[in-house]
Design a protein around this motif. Structure first.
Motif, PDB file in Angstrom:
ATOM      1  N   LEU A  48      -1.490  -6.319   3.126  1.00 21.97           N
ATOM      2  CA  LEU A  48      -3.081  -6.247   3.551  1.00 21.97           C
ATOM      3  C   LEU A  48      -3.330  -5.348   4.311  1.00 21.97           C
ATOM      4  O   LEU A  48      -4.188  -4.261   4.153  1.00 21.97           O
ATOM      5  N   VAL A 107      -5.503  -1.739   3.553  1.00 19.41           N
ATOM      6  CA  VAL A 107      -6.683  -1.402   4.573  1.00 19.41           C
ATOM      7  C   VAL A 107      -6.603  -0.017   5.133  1.00 19.41           C
ATOM      8  O   VAL A 107      -7.504   0.889   5.012  1.00 19.41           O
ATOM      9  N   ALA A 157      -6.756   2.660   2.599  1.00 17.27           N
ATOM     10  CA  ALA A 157      -8.235   2.781   2.040  1.00 17.27           C
ATOM     11  C   ALA A 157      -9.078   3.754   3.273  1.00 17.27           C
ATOM     12  O   ALA A 157      -9.868   4.144   2.533  1.00 17.27           O
ATOM     13  N   VAL A 158      -8.673   3.531   4.312  1.00 19.62           N
ATOM     14  CA  VAL A 158      -9.513   4.376   5.379  1.00 19.62           C
ATOM     15  C   VAL A 158      -9.485   5.863   5.240  1.00 19.62           C
ATOM     16  O   VAL A 158     -10.104   6.417   5.684  1.00 19.62           O
TER      17      VAL A 158
END
Length: 87
Positions: free
Chosen positions: A14, A18, A21-22
């Motif tokens: 996870l 994340v 994704a940033v």
């Protein structure tokens, strides 16, 4: 594998999703001020350095010759897959 190990794996996965994704919004902002090739290469080099450090820290074995061939095919596909089209 214990349930604790499995949960840690999910948590680390996870965190990686994340973090990745940033990078898209950060890249869009960066290309406004910097050359897109520089930004793309910077992302790739940064990821390679982090991956290499992790592999060294965890003392992973080097890939076999057969594995290196497969890695080269995948790496080539990734590089060719992200090249911009010249329409």
């Amino acid at each position: 594998m214990t349930a604790r190990d499995e949960n840690l794996g999910y948590l680390l996965g996870l965190a990686a999703v994340v973090a990745f994704a940033v990078t898209l919004p950060a890249t869009r902002v960066a290309v406004r001020a910097l050359d897109p090739v520089f930004v793309g290469l910077g992302r790739a080099v940064g990821a390679a350095l982090l991956a290499g450090a992790f592999l060294l820290a965890t003392r992973q074995r080097l890939p076999s010759r057969e594995q290196l061939k497969s890695l080269a095919v995948v790496a080539g596909g990734v590089v060719l897959g992200i090249l911009p089209r010249q329409d």
